[in-house]
Scaffold this active site. Structure first.
Site, PDB file in Angstrom:
ATOM      1  N   ASP A 163      -7.068 -14.218 -22.579  1.00 24.97           N
ATOM      2  CA  ASP A 163      -6.250 -15.320 -23.056  1.00 24.97           C
ATOM      3  C   ASP A 163      -5.683 -16.010 -21.811  1.00 24.97           C
ATOM      4  O   ASP A 163      -5.730 -15.480 -20.693  1.00 24.97           O
ATOM      5  CB  ASP A 163      -5.137 -14.803 -23.987  1.00 24.97           C
ATOM      6  CG  ASP A 163      -4.611 -15.911 -24.886  1.00 24.97           C
ATOM      7  OD1 ASP A 163      -4.053 -15.595 -25.953  1.00 24.97           O
ATOM      8  OD2 ASP A 163      -4.792 -17.103 -24.536  1.00 24.97           O
TER       9      ASP A 163
HETATM   10  C1  GLC Z   1      -3.408 -19.763 -25.847  1.00 27.90           C
HETATM   11  C2  GLC Z   1      -3.596 -18.897 -27.072  1.00 27.90           C
HETATM   12  C3  GLC Z   1      -5.028 -18.675 -27.471  1.00 27.90           C
HETATM   13  C4  GLC Z   1      -5.835 -19.922 -27.142  1.00 27.90           C
HETATM   14  C5  GLC Z   1      -5.840 -20.084 -25.631  1.00 27.90           C
HETATM   15  C6  GLC Z   1      -6.565 -21.363 -25.200  1.00 27.90           C
HETATM   16  O1  GLC Z   1      -2.429 -19.217 -25.007  1.00 27.90           O
HETATM   17  O2  GLC Z   1      -2.952 -17.616 -27.053  1.00 27.90           O
HETATM   18  O3  GLC Z   1      -5.047 -18.376 -28.865  1.00 27.90           O
HETATM   19  O4  GLC Z   1      -7.154 -19.792 -27.631  1.00 27.90           O
HETATM   20  O5  GLC Z   1      -4.542 -20.066 -25.064  1.00 27.90           O
HETATM   21  O6  GLC Z   1      -5.850 -22.467 -25.623  1.00 27.90           O
END
Ligand code: GLC
Length: 736
Positions: free
Chosen positions: A294
């Site tokens: 993430d």
């Molecule tokens: C965010 C979220 C995740 C998302 C990623 C890209 O922090 O936790 O669900 O897909 O970043 O945006």
């Protein structure tokens, strides 16, 4: 430059040896030959790559204006042609194609970039939030919606969505309950499969397919106190029985990527957890796609006290099985030094690169790296029809008292009062991608479309803002309420109040909204609460004021038409709760599949009921469904036998209606305690007035009666079980 073989999975090893021979023999570029098996193409390409090229494949930056308010990272200038992946924030493929051209034509090996994006519940045609979709209990319709999302995304330059989010969640203070499929592991599993199949289609290389991503692996929904990015206390037993099952279902459905979570899993953060990412996901389950972190989760290991610095975090994450670094700039800045220090092995890098290349080959990116522009890719009529159906099937009629206000009949003057009355933006929900409020049909617009102005008068007043007063608005609302024959009070949350980094300490609506309801209810007119939210809301103060209550969630572009169809009776509501509605915040966590207490008649709250306001599975219809004749094809079976449960459901109402029959099992006594009941199957069917329909549940004891022990082993014990559906229950004996 050499590559060790010992890490290569067997099928890759053979392919690899063949490639090494063939490369040395004729250096034919096997990786460019689509007729070759993917594993041979991967092996050939790996053999040709240098270290810098490999390291860049393991990184993901962003491209386009970053509209994700929770993750405004440094804009990367001069993106290298060898970058592995980019998060694509544009909805026009031109920018993507320009960057892809650089990768394909300016880099030494021409490896295409994979472009990802958060397509969570639609790309431009925005569907109901995922929690609402679960309340439809219609996986086929969810699959259809995901297929449209994939079509719009792929035609806009996106190859990969960071979806489905399948974090079982039981704490509505946590804003991200909006993004998943509720509190039940089985429901999350079924909707996970529907989403993966919808996104990935029959063939990942099809121009309207995109790669799916199971997230957030794993246990993120257990976030302490409903806050975000925090610790999660998860026992191995709970990990295996509650949080892992949807991921196993997604892997078995062919999901090609997984995203590691932010949370610390009982002392070992998910993004550096070899037990979950390697032992379980890759080794036990055989997952051969790749894991992306993430956003910033690698560097956050330092904040969590698990790594000294980004270099240490990089080593711990990659060695634990995390293949791609999303926007940490950790892998690109540290891997070479870690390799020189002997803290990372080359085979680990090769395994990660190989997994990423495999997905790129399967997506067909080497053959079709560019997106061809299709002007009319958004909001197609069939896409809007799907949105309308899914919105109407996901709305849940929570209350409709003896006054039977709904469906609205013989009420000429309809008052629409409240901040949500003519709102558009907030019906899009969180994570609304390229959704445009102008595309949304508001409650008021939907009513005007549905109710013929020659018979009905519809007027509206905001009454108040979402969380503050508007000068004089209460008085105008009260006057309108006095004018009306029936009052639709349209309350709810702004879409920024749920989603990521959007926890709330209290799940009541703002007091100003509750006060508005009080004021208009003093007129004594029939009252309908139209609730829009990204989470279950505590309605203990509001429930007594209303004859009817409908939970609409955040229904997307067709919300107004779906709601109006239900209010008029043209659509019979069929939604049922996929997440419990607590009576108040103080009851949290409260969910249906809880363990059995030591005392059944004590231990309750002294100040309020210990029962939820509305339970998991609750949802009313304009029909009346009667369950009868629950029976089993045998009342005693051996563990390797199967047995069929049947129940008949009759529609005693006078309108056709869709009923979802939910099948639960209960194992009252076991060597490891189990929940009071566990959902194991569900089926939704339309039943005509007076019609009786037979529903079946073919029970496979290993799949449907067993639990998993703390080591991940299936535990199926002989003894008494109960099969339950509706208000019925029947005993089944299981013998050795
Ligand atoms: C965010 C979220 C995740 C998302 C990623 C890209 O922090 O936790 O669900 O897909 O970043 O945006």
């Amino acid at each position: 430059m050499t590559i060790n073989f010992k890490w290569l999975p067997p099928k890759l090893t053979a392919a690899f040896l063949i490639c090494c021979i063939s490369v040395s023999a004729n250096s034919r570029e096997i990786y460019k030959d689509p007729s070759q098996p993917v594993e041979k193409r991967v092996a050939d390409l790996l053999n040709r790559m240098n270290l810098d090229e490999k390291i860049l494949q393991l990184n993901q930056y962003t491209l386009g204006w970053n509209n994700n308010i929770n993750n405004i990272g440094e804009e990367v200038k001069d993106i290298p042609a060898e970058i592995g992946s980019l998060i694509y924030f544009d909805s026009d493929p031109a920018l993507r194609n320009r960057m892809q051209k650089k990768a394909v034509e300016e880099s030494r090996l021409g490896i295409p970039i994979i472009f990802g994006y958060d397509v969570i519940h639609g790309f431009r045609t925005i569907y109901p939030i995922s929690l609402a979709q679960a309340c439809s209990w219609n996986p086929d319709l969810v699959k259809e919606a995901c297929a449209v999302a994939a079509q719009e995304a792929s035609m806009s330059g996106v190859d990969w969505t960071f979806s489905p989010m399948i974090d079982v969640a039981r704490d509505p203070r946590w804003g991200r309950v909006a993004e998943g499929y509720g509190e039940d592991p089985y429901a999350n599993s079924v909707f996970c499969v529907a989403s993966v199949e919808g996104y990935q289609g029959e063939n990942l290389a099809d121009t309207t397919s995109i790669a799916s991503c199971l997230k957030h692996f794993v246990g993120y929904g257990a976030s302490e106190a409903g806050r975000d990015y925090v610790y999660t206390e998860i026992s191995p037993l709970t990990l295996w029985n509650t949080y892992l099952p949807p991921y196993k279902a997604g892997v078995d459905a062919g999901a090609v990527t997984v995203m590691s979570a932010f949370n610390d899993i009982s002392g070992v953060p998910a993004s550096a957890n070899p037990y979950t990412m390697k032992d379980i996901l890759k080794d036990k389950w055989g997952f051969d796609g790749f894991i992306v972190s993430d956003w910033g989760a690698v560097n956050q290991l330092c904040n969590q006290g698990f790594a000294y610095d980004n270099k240490d975090a990089t080593a711990k994450a990659l060695n634990a099985g995390l293949d791609m670094d999303m926007m940490n700039h950790a892998y690109d800045r540290n891997l070479k030094e870690l390799l020189e220090d002997g803290l990372i092995e080359m085979e680990v890098i090769d395994d990660a690169v190989g997994r990423i290349l495999k997905v790129k080959f399967e997506l067909g990116l080497f053959e079709n790296p560019y997106t061809h522009l299709v002007e009319d890719r958004f909001l197609r009529s069939n896409s809007l029809e799907t949105a309308r159906r899914l919105a109407s099937e996901s709305m849940v009629l929570l209350k409709n008292d003896s006054l039977n206000v709904l469906p609205l009949k013989n009420y000429k003057r309809i008052a629409v009062i409240g901040p949500m009355g003519d709102d558009k933006k907030n019906l899009l929900g969180s994570w609304n991608a390229h959704g445009n409020p102008e595309d949304v049909v508001s409650w008021l617009e939907g009513l005007q479309n549905e109710f013929d102005s020659s018979h009905y008068e519809i007027k509206s007043e905001m009454g108040c803002d979402f969380d503050k007063e508007i000068e004089g608005a209460f008085d105008k609302a009260e006057d309108l309420a006095k004018w009306a024959d029936v009052i639709l009070v349209c309350l709810g949350e702004q879409n920024s109040w749920s989603g990521e980094n959007a926890s709330r300490s209290d799940i009541h609506l703002p007091t100003i909204q509750e006060n508005l309801a009080q004021i208009v209810s003093s007129t004594g007119k029939p009252m309908v609460l139209v609730l829009s939210s990204g989470r279950p809301i505590a309605l203990d103060n509001l429930e007594p004021l209303f004859n009817s209550i409908i939970a609409t969630w955040q229904p997307g572009v067709e919300g107004g038409n779906a709601l109006a169809g239900i209010l008029s009776g043209r659509i019979n509501p069929s939604g049922k709760l996929a997440m419990t509605f607590p009576r108040s915040t103080g009851q949290i966590p409260i969910y249906y599949n809880r363990r059995k207490p030591g005392r059944n008649n004590q231990g309750f709250y002294k100040d309020i009921s210990s029962e939820p306001l509305y339970s998991f599975g609750h949802g009313l219809s304009y029909s009346e469904f009667e369950y009868s004749d629950l029976s089993l094809s045998a009342d005693e079976i051996k563990k390797d036998d199967k047995v069929i449960a049947t129940v008949t459901v009759r529609n005693n109402g006078n309108v056709p209606g869709k009923e979802t029959v939910m099948w639960y099992i209960s194992d009252p006594v076991s060597s490891i305690t189990r929940p009071v009941k566990e959902l194991k199957r569900f089926e939704k069917r339309n039943i005509l007035p007076g019609e009786t329909v037979l529903f079946k549940f073919e029970i496979d004891p290993v799949q449907d009666l067993a639990q998993v022990d703390s080591k991940g082993n299936t535990l199926l014990e002989s003894g008494e079980y109960y099969i339950m559906t509706g208000d019925k229950s029947i005993k089944l004996r299981l013998t050795e």
